[in-house]
Every structure is written in C-alpha cells, then in structure tokens.
Write an enzyme that holds these catalytic residues in place. Structure first.
Site, PDB file in Angstrom:
ATOM      1  N   SER A  82       0.805  -1.218   0.000  1.00 48.73           N
ATOM      2  CA  SER A  82       0.000   0.000   0.000  1.00 48.73           C
ATOM      3  C   SER A  82       0.839   1.270   0.000  1.00 48.73           C
ATOM      4  O   SER A  82       0.295   2.373   0.000  1.00 48.73           O
ATOM      5  CB  SER A  82      -0.937  -0.010   1.212  1.00 48.73           C
ATOM      6  OG  SER A  82      -0.195  -0.252   2.381  1.00 48.73           O
ATOM      7  N   ARG A 226      -6.779   8.818 -10.409  1.00 50.56           N
ATOM      8  CA  ARG A 226      -7.368   9.166  -9.105  1.00 50.56           C
ATOM      9  C   ARG A 226      -6.253   9.605  -8.131  1.00 50.56           C
ATOM     10  O   ARG A 226      -5.198   8.985  -8.046  1.00 50.56           O
ATOM     11  CB  ARG A 226      -8.100   7.941  -8.547  1.00 50.56           C
ATOM     12  CG  ARG A 226      -8.749   8.151  -7.169  1.00 50.56           C
ATOM     13  CD  ARG A 226      -7.880   7.681  -6.027  1.00 50.56           C
ATOM     14  NE  ARG A 226      -8.559   7.744  -4.743  1.00 50.56           N
ATOM     15  CZ  ARG A 226      -7.970   7.586  -3.573  1.00 50.56           C
ATOM     16  NH1 ARG A 226      -6.686   7.341  -3.510  1.00 50.56           N
ATOM     17  NH2 ARG A 226      -8.663   7.656  -2.465  1.00 50.56           N
ATOM     18  N   VAL A 227      -6.526  10.673  -7.426  1.00 54.27           N
ATOM     19  CA  VAL A 227      -5.601  11.154  -6.404  1.00 54.27           C
ATOM     20  C   VAL A 227      -6.338  11.158  -5.068  1.00 54.27           C
ATOM     21  O   VAL A 227      -7.483  11.604  -4.985  1.00 54.27           O
ATOM     22  CB  VAL A 227      -5.100  12.582  -6.747  1.00 54.27           C
ATOM     23  CG1 VAL A 227      -4.321  13.183  -5.585  1.00 54.27           C
ATOM     24  CG2 VAL A 227      -4.242  12.546  -8.009  1.00 54.27           C
ATOM     25  N   GLY A 228      -5.691  10.657  -4.056  1.00 58.39           N
ATOM     26  CA  GLY A 228      -6.320  10.607  -2.732  1.00 58.39           C
ATOM     27  C   GLY A 228      -5.971  11.821  -1.880  1.00 58.39           C
ATOM     28  O   GLY A 228      -5.539  12.861  -2.390  1.00 58.39           O
ATOM     29  N   ASP A 229      -6.146  11.661  -0.596  1.00 59.04           N
ATOM     30  CA  ASP A 229      -5.897  12.764   0.340  1.00 59.04           C
ATOM     31  C   ASP A 229      -4.416  12.974   0.655  1.00 59.04           C
ATOM     32  O   ASP A 229      -3.990  14.075   1.007  1.00 59.04           O
ATOM     33  CB  ASP A 229      -6.639  12.504   1.663  1.00 59.04           C
ATOM     34  CG  ASP A 229      -6.246  11.158   2.283  1.00 59.04           C
ATOM     35  OD1 ASP A 229      -6.027  10.197   1.519  1.00 59.04           O
ATOM     36  OD2 ASP A 229      -6.165  11.069   3.514  1.00 59.04           O
ATOM     37  N   VAL A 251     -10.099   6.098   3.533  1.00 60.67           N
ATOM     38  CA  VAL A 251     -10.685   6.489   2.244  1.00 60.67           C
ATOM     39  C   VAL A 251     -10.491   7.993   2.029  1.00 60.67           C
ATOM     40  O   VAL A 251     -11.166   8.831   2.637  1.00 60.67           O
ATOM     41  CB  VAL A 251     -12.181   6.109   2.188  1.00 60.67           C
ATOM     42  CG1 VAL A 251     -12.788   6.537   0.853  1.00 60.67           C
ATOM     43  CG2 VAL A 251     -12.335   4.606   2.384  1.00 60.67           C
ATOM     44  N   GLY A 252      -9.553   8.296   1.137  1.00 55.72           N
ATOM     45  CA  GLY A 252      -9.104   9.673   0.972  1.00 55.72           C
ATOM     46  C   GLY A 252     -10.196  10.638   0.558  1.00 55.72           C
ATOM     47  O   GLY A 252     -10.165  11.820   0.929  1.00 55.72           O
TER      48      GLY A 252
HETATM   49  C1  SD4 Z   1      -5.909   7.281  -0.203  1.00 53.10           C
HETATM   50  N1  SD4 Z   1      -5.731   7.681   2.154  1.00 53.10           N
HETATM   51  O1  SD4 Z   1      -5.294   7.257  -1.252  1.00 53.10           O
HETATM   52  C2  SD4 Z   1      -5.163   6.943   1.063  1.00 53.10           C
HETATM   53  C3  SD4 Z   1      -5.206   5.494   1.251  1.00 53.10           C
HETATM   54  C4  SD4 Z   1      -5.113   5.033   2.652  1.00 53.10           C
HETATM   55  O2  SD4 Z   1      -5.538   3.507   4.273  1.00 53.10           O
HETATM   56  O3  SD4 Z   1      -4.758   5.686   3.535  1.00 53.10           O
HETATM   57  N2  SD4 Z   1      -5.494   3.889   2.995  1.00 53.10           N
HETATM   58  O4  SD4 Z   1      -7.113   7.527  -0.132  1.00 53.10           O
END
Ligand code: SD4
Length: 338
Positions: A82, A226-229, A251-252
């Site tokens: 991850s 896709r871009v997360g937080d 979940v970003g």
């Molecule tokens: C995201 N926050 O890309 C990240 C993924 C993550 O536990 O933290 N997962 O949304």
C-alpha cells in the site's frame, strides 16, 4: 450552526487554553528543558519506520529529515502493498504514488500520480525545496524527478501484478474497510479488506520543530488518475508549528471532503487535545455521510507542539506507532466510533 460570536468565543477559549498550558509549563520549569523528541506514525508498519526516524531525532537531527527517512522504510518494503514499491496498481495495472511533506513554517511539497520513482516522499521534498510550487502530478512530476536525478524503475512486483490479474477477474471496485489489524506479511486479497493503508508520520525534534510526511500507493484498483488525500496539504497532512500536526489514513475522498488534517490542527488551535480533535474530525465525516461512513475507514493521528498525541478512527482496528526516549516500539490501538 456556529455563529461569529460562538466562533470568536471558541477561538479565544482555545487561545487561553494554550496560554494556560504554557503558563503551567513555565511554573513547573518545563520550559527550561530541551523538548523531548517524539515520532508517531500510522499502522503497525509505523514501528519500523519510527525506528529509522528516531535514529535521526536521537542525534539531534531535524524533524523534516526524520520524517523523510522514516517513511522511506515502508516505501521500500516489498511486503507492503500500500506504500511505494510493490504497492497495488490502479485498474489499468499502473502503480501511481502520492506523497506529501510539510514543516512547521508552512513549507510543503507534494507529488501525485507519480510513476516509476521508488521514493515519492523525496521527490515531494525536492518540490518543496527546489520549486516555487507545492504539488506536481503525473508526467510532470516524473519529468521533475528525473531532472533531479531520481532513477526510473519498474516498481510493480510480480506479486502485485498477480493480485491485479486476480482482481481483473471480477473487476469489482469497492473501497473497503481496512479495519483489521494489519498483517502486511500476507498478500492482501484482491478487492479484499486490506487494500489500502498509508503511512502518515509526524515528528517533533529536540529543538521543538515539528514536521510531517505522508506517502501511499492509494486505493488499490482505483481509476487511473485518481488522487487521494495523502498529497493534498490540509487533507492527508497538515503542520503548523504554533499548534501541532495531523495526518490521515483511510478512504481519501472522505478526508478531502472535510479538509481533515487541517480541521484537526484548527481544532487543536481552539484548545482541543489531539485526541479530542481527531475524534471531532472523525465525527464530522460520520455526521455528514452517516450511511456511507458505516462501511468505510478513516483514521486521524495528531500531535501538538508539546508532543501530546491523539488518534481516532471510524472503524476499530486502526493502530499507531509511537517512539520516544521512553519507548521505542509503542503500538497503540486508536479508539473508534463503531
Ligand atoms: C488514499 N488515504 O489514497 C489513502 C489510502 C489510505 O488507508 O490511507 N489507505 O485515499
């Protein structure tokens, strides 16, 4: 709704709470001592990352160097699907990485959807130090990294590629709850419950300087682009030397919607403890989307400028690692809403 008067009251209360805490410290003589260094990070793989960061802090090093060095550990870890190398790819089989770094003075840098570079956190730091920008994405981020001398590599391991092929059999995308205590020695099941964990790390050095870093391969099987937080300053990471620092995992999209890490820091500014601030930020997500929140995980981790720590998550199972002069291998369960 909080009106202007309530807001001012809360801000003033917050300011006076911080002032009182400072006063108390002055009277107990704590000001005279050098601040104690501390590093905290998300999930159980944070323990090993903290060790690397601690080696920097223990020598009197800078918090910024500590967090960069620390999060490089999971970025390089082939068992970790991850973060960094060997992360799970997007639905097109492409491994795209997000990372951000920030210091106590508001200096920050980030990369998003970066491919082929093993340590996105170090590229983020170069964005911070060598460009007038905060965030570089995709091809532009890669071009910048290559110009800075980073090596272009194929980061997708056979194991991650195999997991992607398994996922393609159903191609069912559902951001699931990563609430189990993580065992990243086992390959996570395609589409299973363990498909996203990020390392967020916050450090306080012996000079009282705070810094933070956050790095991830994002949600497995996400849409390409896709871009997360994690690379969004104020969402996945925020640091303010006057107050404290916060980072997030989960979940970003939910974190971005609520400017999560910024919110945690602002709540601490108003006088909340790190624990109370993380709790309130989690509740903000739950209250805004109560049905969605039942099925997803978000966790916040925070440290104020005095080294007090807090964490809270929507689901049980979020753990965080703590390392200071007293304990090197601390791993604590966060409280949760459910
Ligand atoms: C995201 N926050 O890309 C990240 C993924 C993550 O536990 O933290 N997962 O949304």
């Amino acid at each position: 709704m909080v009106d202007r008067r309530d807001f001012l009251k809360a801000s003033l209360l917050g300011a006076s709470a911080l002032a009182l805490a400072d006063n108390a410290r002055a009277h107990t003589g704590l000001h005279a001592k050098a601040p104690s260094a501390k590093v905290i990070s998300t999930w159980d793989f944070g323990v090993a990352a903290n060790h690397a960061a601690w080696a920097v802090l223990d020598k009197g090093g800078h918090a910024l160097d500590a967090v960069e060095t620390g999060v490089q550990v999971p970025e390089a870890d082939l068992k970790n699907h991850s973060v960094g190398r060997s992360g799970y790819p997007d639905r097109d089989g492409r491994l795209t990485l997000d990372a951000s770094i920030m210091d106590a003075d508001g200096n920050c840098g980030a990369v998003a959807a970066l491919e082929h570079i093993a340590h996105p956190i170090s590229v983020a730091r170069k964005v911070m130090e060598r460009t007038p920008h905060v965030l570089l994405v995709g091809d532009g981020a890669l071009q910048f990294a290559l110009e800075q001398g980073f090596k272009k590599e194929d980061l997708l391991t056979p194991e991650s590629e195999q997991a992607w092929h398994e996922w393609l059999k159903t191609a069912n995308y559902k951001p699931s709850i990563n609430s189990e205590v993580h065992d990243y020695g086992k390959a996570a099941l395609p589409g299973g419950s363990d498909n996203h964990d990020t390392i967020g790390m916050l450090a306080l050095d012996t000079h009282g300087r705070l810094a933070g870093a956050c790095t991830t391969s994002g949600m497995a099987w996400k849409l390409h682009g896709r871009v997360g937080d994690s690379p969004i300053i104020g969402a996945g990471l925020y640091v303010d030397g006057e107050v404290g620092a916060a980072t997030s995992t989960g979940v970003g999209e939910e974190v971005i919607r609520n400017a999560g890490s910024f919110l945690v820091v602002e709540l601490m500014r108003q006088g909340r403890s790190p624990q109370e601030a993380c709790h309130e930020a989690v509740m903000r997500i739950v209250k805004r989307r109560p049905h969605a929140a039942k099925d997803l995980q978000v966790g916040f981790l925070a440290m104020n400028r005095h080294g007090e720590v807090g964490a809270w998550a929507i689901q049980p199972g979020f753990s965080y690692a703590v390392c200071d002069a007293q304990r090197q291998d601390g791993l604590l369960p966060a409280k949760s809403v459910y």
